[in-house]
Scaffold this active site. Structure first.
Site, PDB file in Angstrom:
ATOM      1  N   HIS A  17      36.738  44.415  38.401  1.00 12.32           N
ATOM      2  CA  HIS A  17      37.898  44.254  37.178  1.00 12.32           C
ATOM      3  C   HIS A  17      37.523  45.094  35.787  1.00 12.32           C
ATOM      4  O   HIS A  17      37.831  46.069  35.421  1.00 12.32           O
ATOM      5  CB  HIS A  17      38.980  43.040  37.404  1.00 12.32           C
ATOM      6  CG  HIS A  17      38.726  43.176  38.974  1.00 12.32           C
ATOM      7  ND1 HIS A  17      39.247  41.578  39.211  1.00 12.32           N
ATOM      8  CD2 HIS A  17      39.884  43.389  39.913  1.00 12.32           C
ATOM      9  CE1 HIS A  17      39.753  41.842  41.029  1.00 12.32           C
ATOM     10  NE2 HIS A  17      40.273  43.274  40.477  1.00 12.32           N
ATOM     11  N   LYS A  41      51.601  36.773  48.810  1.00 13.06           N
ATOM     12  CA  LYS A  41      49.925  36.157  48.520  1.00 13.06           C
ATOM     13  C   LYS A  41      50.454  35.141  48.016  1.00 13.06           C
ATOM     14  O   LYS A  41      50.399  34.807  46.864  1.00 13.06           O
ATOM     15  CB  LYS A  41      49.291  37.535  47.926  1.00 13.06           C
ATOM     16  CG  LYS A  41      49.093  38.149  48.637  1.00 13.06           C
ATOM     17  CD  LYS A  41      47.745  38.852  47.265  1.00 13.06           C
ATOM     18  CE  LYS A  41      47.367  40.021  48.140  1.00 13.06           C
ATOM     19  NZ  LYS A  41      46.532  40.769  47.331  1.00 13.06           N
ATOM     20  N   ARG A  90      38.383  52.217  44.770  1.00 12.95           N
ATOM     21  CA  ARG A  90      36.509  51.513  45.151  1.00 12.95           C
ATOM     22  C   ARG A  90      35.811  52.711  46.438  1.00 12.95           C
ATOM     23  O   ARG A  90      35.009  52.691  46.232  1.00 12.95           O
ATOM     24  CB  ARG A  90      36.119  50.629  45.777  1.00 12.95           C
ATOM     25  CG  ARG A  90      36.438  49.189  44.364  1.00 12.95           C
ATOM     26  CD  ARG A  90      37.197  48.249  44.887  1.00 12.95           C
ATOM     27  NE  ARG A  90      38.513  47.828  45.807  1.00 12.95           N
ATOM     28  CZ  ARG A  90      38.629  46.812  45.632  1.00 12.95           C
ATOM     29  NH1 ARG A  90      38.320  45.373  46.039  1.00 12.95           N
ATOM     30  NH2 ARG A  90      39.924  46.761  46.332  1.00 12.95           N
ATOM     31  N   SER A 132      37.647  40.316  44.799  1.00 17.76           N
ATOM     32  CA  SER A 132      38.261  38.860  44.397  1.00 17.76           C
ATOM     33  C   SER A 132      38.546  37.519  45.931  1.00 17.76           C
ATOM     34  O   SER A 132      37.414  37.358  46.126  1.00 17.76           O
ATOM     35  CB  SER A 132      39.263  39.188  44.042  1.00 17.76           C
ATOM     36  OG  SER A 132      39.762  39.377  42.748  1.00 17.76           O
TER      37      SER A 132
END
Ligand code: ADP
Length: 163
Positions: A17, A41, A90, A132
């Site tokens: 990040h 979430k 990514r 994460s």
């Protein structure tokens, strides 16, 4: 003043990040890191903890602000007069979801203020497989995450998992 919003969960913020924030600052005058307030979430760290960790990780970096937001990202972006949304890309696995979201946000923004574009930035390749979720999993099992998050966050993870 070109403002960009970098939204996400940041649970917790990783070197991946932070790499994206640095790259965004090369293009925009101000980057607002926007921590999403939870809807479905569930997160390990509270919004306040996540904001505090990001602030510490970017401290001293000019042009970065950290805030939380809830509701539609396009409404929040408009209220901040943002020129663009920043997201990190990514691997191919990110692509489909990100593509859907970018087109939906463009659609939602069309009516009121013209298109809101999403700018994708690729991190250094050493962060390609970093998330994460992976960091939390490794930390939970007692592994060393020192290369992937700032050291104070590695310590906070240890504390969270009672290690
Ligand atoms: P979200 O729940 O919105 O996906 P994340 O905190 O997981 O929130 O990610 C926020 C943004 O940062 C996403 O665009 C994601 O692709 C990107 N990102 C996450 N990890 C990395 C990384 N290692 N390198 C580059 N970008 C990343």
């Amino acid at each position: 003043m070109r403002i960009a919003i970098y939204p996400g969960s940041f649970d917790p913020v990783t070197e991946g990040h932070l790499d994206i924030v640095r790259r965004a600052l090369e293009i925009f005058d101000r980057v607002i890191v926007a921590v999403a307030r939870p809807h479905q979430k569930s997160t390990l760290f509270s919004v306040e903890e996540r904001i505090r960790m990001i602030q510490k990780a970017v401290s001293g970096r000019k042009g970065v602000r950290v805030e939380s937001f809830s509701g539609l990202l396009v409404d929040y972006a408009r209220s901040k007069k943002a020129a663009a949304i920043i997201r990190g890309l990514r691997a191919v696995s990110d692509f489909e979801y990100e593509f859907q979201m970018a087109l939906m946000n463009r659609h939602l923004s069309r009516k009121s203020r013209g298109h809101l574009e999403t700018v994708y930035l690729m991190p250094d390749e050493k962060y390609t497989y970093l998330s994460s979720t992976m960091v939390k999993e490794v930390a939970r099992l007692g592994g060393d995450v020192g290369n992937f998050v700032p050291s104070f966050i590695a310590a906070e993870l240890k504390k969270k998992f009672g290690r």
